[in-house]
Scaffold this motif. Structure first.
Motif, PDB file in Angstrom:
ATOM      1  N   VAL A 247      -2.797 -10.417  -6.700  1.00 22.63           N
ATOM      2  CA  VAL A 247      -1.785  -9.378  -6.492  1.00 22.63           C
ATOM      3  C   VAL A 247      -1.933  -8.779  -5.098  1.00 22.63           C
ATOM      4  N   ASN A 248      -3.164  -8.434  -4.738  1.00 22.65           N
ATOM      5  CA  ASN A 248      -3.439  -7.849  -3.426  1.00 22.65           C
ATOM      6  C   ASN A 248      -4.680  -8.515  -2.835  1.00 22.65           C
ATOM      7  N   PRO A 249      -4.510  -9.414  -1.885  1.00 25.84           N
ATOM      8  CA  PRO A 249      -5.661 -10.085  -1.276  1.00 25.84           C
ATOM      9  C   PRO A 249      -6.646  -9.124  -0.618  1.00 25.84           C
ATOM     10  N   LEU A 250      -6.182  -7.910  -0.281  1.00 25.90           N
ATOM     11  CA  LEU A 250      -7.068  -6.912   0.310  1.00 25.90           C
ATOM     12  C   LEU A 250      -7.985  -6.285  -0.732  1.00 25.90           C
ATOM     13  N   LYS A 251      -7.692  -6.518  -2.015  1.00 25.12           N
ATOM     14  CA  LYS A 251      -8.489  -6.019  -3.142  1.00 25.12           C
ATOM     15  C   LYS A 251      -8.598  -4.493  -3.111  1.00 25.12           C
ATOM     16  N   LYS A 252      -7.463  -3.852  -2.863  1.00 26.06           N
ATOM     17  CA  LYS A 252      -7.405  -2.402  -2.851  1.00 26.06           C
ATOM     18  C   LYS A 252      -6.261  -1.932  -3.742  1.00 26.06           C
ATOM     19  N   VAL A 253      -6.384  -0.708  -4.214  1.00 23.71           N
ATOM     20  CA  VAL A 253      -5.290  -0.054  -4.918  1.00 23.71           C
ATOM     21  C   VAL A 253      -4.864   1.142  -4.068  1.00 23.71           C
ATOM     22  N   PRO A 254      -3.597   1.546  -4.204  1.00 25.53           N
ATOM     23  CA  PRO A 254      -2.563   1.032  -5.099  1.00 25.53           C
ATOM     24  C   PRO A 254      -1.940  -0.253  -4.583  1.00 25.53           C
ATOM     25  N   ALA A 255      -1.274  -0.927  -5.525  1.00 28.77           N
ATOM     26  CA  ALA A 255      -0.468  -2.093  -5.178  1.00 28.77           C
ATOM     27  C   ALA A 255       0.802  -2.047  -6.019  1.00 28.77           C
ATOM     28  N   LEU A 256       1.848  -2.618  -5.474  1.00 28.64           N
ATOM     29  CA  LEU A 256       3.158  -2.629  -6.142  1.00 28.64           C
ATOM     30  C   LEU A 256       3.624  -4.063  -6.264  1.00 28.64           C
ATOM     31  N   LYS A 257       4.215  -4.362  -7.410  1.00 30.15           N
ATOM     32  CA  LYS A 257       4.859  -5.653  -7.602  1.00 30.15           C
ATOM     33  C   LYS A 257       6.242  -5.401  -8.179  1.00 30.15           C
TER      34      LYS A 257
END
Length: 289
Positions: free
Chosen positions: A97-107
């Motif tokens: 979902v997020n290659p940066l492995k951080k939150v938040p993320a949106l899909k």
């Protein structure tokens, strides 16, 4: 698939996104990403659903395929559906979902987005939200942009360091913090708070003018980090204390408390499992450097 938000309410940027989406009745599916595996007393290892303005945890018996997953409480929910994301932000699964492995993320369908400010701006542009959050007026919008550009390396850094040096290192990770380091961290926070008052709040009702904006929402969620650590952030700062009251009233007390329930229990987190500590330490040290 509709809008999905990958969040952990331990995170201050996640709280800003969560409050904004719920306050503006934006329909979304909440995916919990546990930043500190096993540490959180709320939501961890359970599926929950957003009912009206409250997050309601459900047991496995409510989650069978075809089973009606919620009952309306007070009124039918406009925001509902929250599923547990199985794993931490550092997992390979979340990296998809997020290659940066951080939150938040949106899909949003096939579209994915990271970084809290970018997510907040995306939501203001996609959904019909009141203009005061991110005004159309050129100069009013520039004031919001100014704060959002400033806060990343100033207020966020100071608030994050205060939480970790005062509570998370000594209590959660069992790592002592010297009195000198803690004093320097709290002094840095005090300087940043003064800048927040003098540069942005001044004598206005809110940070950028007479109405609440994204700037206020992002700022208050940052400040609740040291509050959760027991820091008296608003003591001796009447203008800042009154501003906090205005922001909480504009957001809604119930929603504000719901979003900050986890961080306000930070002092009560149990000690980390040694395996968790080993995995977290490199990430934490890089984060608060």
């Amino acid at each position: 698939m509709g809008l999905e938000l990958y969040l952990d309410l331990l995170s201050q940027p996640c709280r800003a996104v969560y409050i904004f989406a719920k306050k503006n009745d934006i329909p979304f599916e909440l995916r919990i990403v546990d930043l500190i595996k096993g540490a959180l007393p709320v939501f961890a290892n359970q599926e929950c659903r957003l009912v009206g303005r409250r997050a309601v945890k459900l047991g496995p018996e409510h989650c069978r395929e075809g089973h009606r997953p919620w009952r309306a409480q007070r009124s039918p929910p406009t925001t509902h559906h929250a599923g547990l994301f199985p794993g931490q932000h550092l997992s390979d699964a979340f990296a998809q979902v997020n290659p940066l492995k951080k939150v938040p993320a949106l899909k949003d369908g096939d579209f994915t987005l990271t970084e809290s400010v970018a997510i907040l701006l995306y939501l203001t542009r996609k959904y019909k939200v009141p203009d005061y959050w991110y005004p159309q007026d050129l100069q009013a919008r520039a004031r919001v942009d100014e704060y959002l550009a400033w806060q990343h390396t100033t207020l966020r850094r100071s608030c994050l360091r205060a939480l970790w040096h005062k509570v998370m290192f000594p209590v959660f990770l069992g790592e002592p913090v010297s009195p000198q380091t803690l004093a320097a961290t709290l002094a840095e926070l005090d300087v940043t708070l003064q800048l927040l008052e003098d540069k942005f709040l001044q004598n206005k009702a809110f940070l950028t003018g007479p109405h609440i904006s994204l700037a206020d929402l992002v700022a208050i969620t940052e400040l609740m980090h040291p509050v959760g650590a027991g820091c008296q952030v608003f003591e001796g700062r009447p203008k800042l204390a009154t501003w906090r009251q205005r922001v909480e009233a504009a957001v809604g007390e119930d929603l504000f408390q719901e979003a900050h329930e986890v961080i306000l229990k930070a002092k009560d987190f149990p000690p980390a499992d040694p395996t968790v500590k080993q995995k977290l330490m490199p990430w934490v040290l890089a984060m608060i450097r």
